[in-house]
Design an enzyme around this catalytic site. Structure first.
Site, PDB file in Angstrom:
ATOM      1  N   HIS A  53      -1.397  29.821  18.634  1.00  0.00           N
ATOM      2  CA  HIS A  53      -0.723  31.031  18.327  1.00  0.00           C
ATOM      3  C   HIS A  53      -0.634  31.492  16.733  1.00  0.00           C
ATOM      4  CE1 HIS A  53       2.282  27.084  17.492  1.00  0.00           C
ATOM      5  NE2 HIS A  53       1.756  28.053  16.144  1.00  0.00           N
TER       6      HIS A  53
HETATM    7  P1  TYD Z   1       5.160  25.123  20.136  1.00  0.00           P
HETATM    8  O1  TYD Z   1       5.226  26.602  18.541  1.00  0.00           O
HETATM    9  O2  TYD Z   1       5.513  25.554  21.155  1.00  0.00           O
HETATM   10  O3  TYD Z   1       4.080  24.685  18.795  1.00  0.00           O
HETATM   11  P2  TYD Z   1       2.773  24.134  19.208  1.00  0.00           P
HETATM   12  O4  TYD Z   1       2.842  23.960  17.469  1.00  0.00           O
HETATM   13  O5  TYD Z   1       2.282  23.519  19.222  1.00  0.00           O
HETATM   14  O6  TYD Z   1       2.719  25.108  19.618  1.00  0.00           O
HETATM   15  O7  TYD Z   1       6.550  24.438  19.251  1.00  0.00           O
HETATM   16  C1  TYD Z   1       7.229  23.416  20.376  1.00  0.00           C
HETATM   17  C2  TYD Z   1       8.666  23.672  20.628  1.00  0.00           C
HETATM   18  O8  TYD Z   1       9.518  23.616  18.691  1.00  0.00           O
HETATM   19  C3  TYD Z   1       9.279  24.996  21.083  1.00  0.00           C
HETATM   20  O9  TYD Z   1       9.926  25.220  21.279  1.00  0.00           O
HETATM   21  C4  TYD Z   1       9.879  25.707  19.510  1.00  0.00           C
HETATM   22  C5  TYD Z   1      10.039  24.650  18.333  1.00  0.00           C
HETATM   23  N1  TYD Z   1      10.533  24.818  17.360  1.00  0.00           N
HETATM   24  C6  TYD Z   1      11.164  24.858  16.513  1.00  0.00           C
HETATM   25  O10 TYD Z   1      11.841  24.816  17.284  1.00  0.00           O
HETATM   26  N2  TYD Z   1      11.230  24.915  15.231  1.00  0.00           N
HETATM   27  C7  TYD Z   1       9.959  24.369  14.475  1.00  0.00           C
HETATM   28  O11 TYD Z   1      10.510  24.504  13.010  1.00  0.00           O
HETATM   29  C8  TYD Z   1       8.805  24.771  15.472  1.00  0.00           C
HETATM   30  C9  TYD Z   1       7.474  24.485  15.184  1.00  0.00           C
HETATM   31  C10 TYD Z   1       9.015  24.960  16.700  1.00  0.00           C
END
Ligand code: TYD
Length: 143
Positions: A53
């Protein structure tokens, strides 16, 4: 953006003495923004890739506190990769940098400092939308 600007590593001062090592991170000093959120990723299963992303506005610094992982940074034109394996180095993840993380070691603890609280509406999770946003930005700033 030129190719050079995709991988921005911040080298943190290492405060070491006979007892060991200490790194201190302060907002607007070693970290170039106000820190509003800290999260960390660990226990990543083998072969898992994360990220995929970009953020519209969020700025982050990623620090691999233990173990190692590989980042691929992409501004829509170029891609560059870097392996993070040292707790005294931070990778700046700027707004509008598509990023993917691979090759997490079993013991990897990846800490991320962010300048905003979590906001799903700041994410661009589709690569085609990211490219569209990059192109729109180029066109609107050329006017
Ligand atoms: P995600 O953004 O999918 O992780 P990656 O960095 O691998 O793309 O995040 C995983 C899950 O955690 C998603 O359900 C969102 C949640 N999340 C939070 O609640 N707070 C945060 O600060 C972050 C980074 C993720």
């Amino acid at each position: 953006m030129d190719n050079m600007s995709l991988i921005n590593i911040i080298n943190f001062p290492v405060l070491g003495d006979g007892r060991g090592t200490l790194v201190a991170l302060e907002a607007n000093r070693q970290i170039p923004f106000e820190i509003k959120r800290v999260y960390y990723i660990y226990g990543t299963a083998q072969g898992v890739a994360r990220g995929f992303h970009a953020h519209k506005a969020l700025k982050q610094v990623a620090i691999c506190l233990k173990g190692s992982c590989r980042f691929v940074m992409d501004d829509g034109k170029d891609k560059q990769e870097v392996i993070l394996a040292k707790p005294d180095k931070g990778l700046l993840i700027d707004a509008m940098q598509w990023h993917e993380m691979y090759d997490f070691s079993n013991d990897c603890v990846l800490m991320v400092l962010a300048d905003q609280v979590y906001d799903e509406s700041d994410y661009i999770r589709e690569y085609s939308k990211f490219i569209e946003a990059v192109n729109n930005h180029v066109h609107s700033s050329a006017k």
